[in-house]
Scaffold this motif. Structure first.
Motif, short mmCIF file in Angstrom:
data_model
loop_
_atom_site.label_atom_id
_atom_site.label_comp_id
_atom_site.label_asym_id
_atom_site.label_seq_id
_atom_site.Cartn_x
_atom_site.Cartn_y
_atom_site.Cartn_z
N ASN A 93 0.81 -1.23 0.00
CA ASN A 93 0.00 0.00 0.00
C ASN A 93 0.84 1.28 0.00
OD1 ASN A 93 -2.76 0.50 -0.30
ND2 ASN A 93 -2.94 1.28 1.78
N ALA A 94 2.12 1.16 -0.35
CA ALA A 94 3.00 2.34 -0.34
C ALA A 94 3.00 3.03 -1.70
CB ALA A 94 4.42 1.93 0.01
N ASN A 95 3.05 4.36 -1.67
CA ASN A 95 3.21 5.14 -2.91
C ASN A 95 4.68 5.28 -3.29
OD1 ASN A 95 0.59 5.75 -3.78
ND2 ASN A 95 0.39 7.37 -2.26
N ILE A 96 5.54 5.26 -2.29
CA ILE A 96 6.98 5.40 -2.50
C ILE A 96 7.66 4.11 -2.07
CG2 ILE A 96 9.05 6.73 -2.01
CD1 ILE A 96 6.94 8.36 -3.43
N ILE A 97 8.43 3.52 -2.97
CA ILE A 97 9.21 2.31 -2.66
C ILE A 97 10.67 2.71 -2.53
CG2 ILE A 97 9.84 0.00 -3.44
CD1 ILE A 97 7.34 0.09 -5.24
N ARG A 98 11.28 2.34 -1.43
CA ARG A 98 12.70 2.68 -1.22
C ARG A 98 13.49 1.42 -0.90
NH1 ARG A 98 9.94 6.87 1.50
NH2 ARG A 98 10.34 8.94 0.59
N GLN A 99 14.65 1.34 -1.50
CA GLN A 99 15.61 0.30 -1.17
C GLN A 99 17.00 0.91 -1.28
OE1 GLN A 99 15.12 -3.55 -2.97
NE2 GLN A 99 17.25 -4.13 -2.60
N GLY A 100 17.61 1.14 -0.12
CA GLY A 100 18.90 1.83 -0.12
C GLY A 100 18.75 3.20 -0.74
N GLU A 101 19.60 3.48 -1.72
CA GLU A 101 19.58 4.77 -2.39
C GLU A 101 18.55 4.86 -3.51
OE1 GLU A 101 21.45 1.80 -4.46
OE2 GLU A 101 22.10 2.53 -2.49
N LEU A 102 17.87 3.75 -3.80
CA LEU A 102 16.87 3.69 -4.87
C LEU A 102 15.50 4.12 -4.36
CD1 LEU A 102 16.03 2.75 -7.78
CD2 LEU A 102 15.61 0.50 -6.76
N ASP A 147 19.87 8.28 -5.23
CA ASP A 147 20.50 9.41 -4.54
C ASP A 147 19.91 10.73 -5.02
OD1 ASP A 147 22.18 7.88 -2.93
OD2 ASP A 147 23.70 7.74 -4.51
N SER A 148 18.57 10.74 -5.18
CA SER A 148 17.79 11.92 -5.56
C SER A 148 18.01 12.37 -7.00
CB SER A 148 18.08 13.11 -4.61
OG SER A 148 17.75 12.76 -3.27
N ARG A 149 18.74 11.59 -7.79
CA ARG A 149 18.93 11.90 -9.21
C ARG A 149 18.02 10.99 -10.03
NH1 ARG A 149 24.16 11.59 -7.31
NH2 ARG A 149 24.44 9.56 -8.34
N LYS A 179 19.46 -6.12 -19.38
CA LYS A 179 20.77 -5.50 -19.55
C LYS A 179 20.67 -3.98 -19.53
CE LYS A 179 24.65 -5.22 -22.82
NZ LYS A 179 25.14 -5.66 -24.16
N ASN A 180 19.69 -3.43 -20.24
CA ASN A 180 19.54 -1.97 -20.30
C ASN A 180 19.13 -1.41 -18.94
OD1 ASN A 180 20.21 -1.83 -23.00
ND2 ASN A 180 18.09 -2.01 -23.70
N LEU A 181 18.22 -2.10 -18.25
CA LEU A 181 17.82 -1.64 -16.92
C LEU A 181 19.00 -1.65 -15.97
CD1 LEU A 181 15.73 -0.86 -14.77
CD2 LEU A 181 15.20 -3.31 -14.52
N LYS A 182 19.74 -2.72 -15.96
CA LYS A 182 20.89 -2.82 -15.06
C LYS A 182 21.93 -1.75 -15.39
CE LYS A 182 23.91 -6.26 -12.95
NZ LYS A 182 24.28 -7.69 -12.91
N ARG A 183 22.15 -1.52 -16.68
CA ARG A 183 23.12 -0.49 -17.09
C ARG A 183 22.71 0.89 -16.59
NH1 ARG A 183 22.71 2.97 -20.98
NH2 ARG A 183 21.07 1.79 -22.07
N LYS A 184 21.43 1.23 -16.75
CA LYS A 184 20.97 2.55 -16.32
C LYS A 184 21.07 2.72 -14.81
CE LYS A 184 17.90 3.45 -20.24
NZ LYS A 184 16.52 3.74 -20.70
N LEU A 185 20.75 1.67 -14.06
CA LEU A 185 20.88 1.75 -12.60
C LEU A 185 22.34 1.88 -12.19
CD1 LEU A 185 18.27 -0.94 -11.46
CD2 LEU A 185 17.98 1.55 -11.53
#
Length: 224
Positions: free
Chosen positions: A123-132, A144-146, A197-203
């Motif tokens: 039920n969360a609107n914001i999902i956080r995991q570490g800096e993500l 990290d807010s970027r 691959k693209n998702l991992k690269r962008k992260l």
């Protein structure tokens, strides 16, 4: 996120699919009871929009099949004003919500979002995991807010990973989620590798790519 629209009124069905597609949902249609049963027995969905009155069967039987197989697909019953008994029965069987015809598509989209948020993300609107950080209503991702700019498929893939964290997901499972029943017609699942691959690269480029792990010979896993 993947939605199955079980609806025999084709004008309404096409309007629902067109609207939800603009909200970044991947939508499939079942216009008959037989098609609906085939799909729910073969695939998994984040949300099922279930019209009770189908030309060749009762939609509540589809819901009973989901409960019998202990499937976790979210279900919103869509019904006419005069079917209060069916709505009550549907909720008792295991439906998550109901909506009475006629309705505004914006309300339907809000209910789909609310159901998926509740079932998949506590039920969360914001999902956080570490800096993500993932803002579900805004459909944005930041590290990290970027802000990290993702395609629709990459954002959907990210949510699917997080909604199934610490579970090994095979390439065929990911292909089905990203492409629905079209996955069965593909010669291979190379497009899954490309999206991951693209998702991992962008992260990674944004500051973190440590959550997606390759399980060799099997698939991928989101750790955390």
């Amino acid at each position: 996120m993947k939605v199955l629209n079980i609806e025999d009124e084709m004008e309404l069905a096409n309007s629902i699919i067109a609207y939800l597609s603009t909200e970044n949902y991947s939508c499939e249609l079942a216009a008959t009871f037989a098609q609906a049963m085939q799909k729910v027995n073969t695939y998994n969905y984040d949300c099922i929009l279930l019209d009770i009155s189908l030309p060749d069967g009762n939609g509540l039987k589809v819901l009973e099949e989901l409960m019998l197989k202990d499937k976790q697909d979210g279900v919103i019953i869509i019904s006419a004003k005069d079917s209060i008994d069916d709505r009550i029965k549907g909720l008792q069987i295991g439906a998550d919500d109901y909506l009475v015809k006629p309705f505004h598509l914006s309300e339907l989209a809000a209910r789909v979002f609310s159901l998926i948020r509740r079932k998949k993300f506590g039920n969360a609107n914001i999902i956080r995991q570490g800096e993500l950080e993932i803002n579900l209503p805004a459909k944005t991702v930041s590290i990290d807010s970027r802000q990290v700019i993702l395609t629709k498929k990459e954002f959907d893939l990210l949510l699917y990973f997080i909604g199934n964290r610490n579970r090994v997901l095979s390439k065929s499972t990911l292909a089905e989620h990203l492409s629905g029943d079209l996955a069965d017609m593909l010669d291979n699942h190379d497009f899954v590798y490309a999206h991951v691959k693209n998702l991992k690269r962008k992260l990674t480029e944004a500051g973190n790519g440590q959550y997606i792990k390759t399980v060799y010979g099997t698939g991928y896993k989101w750790e955390g």
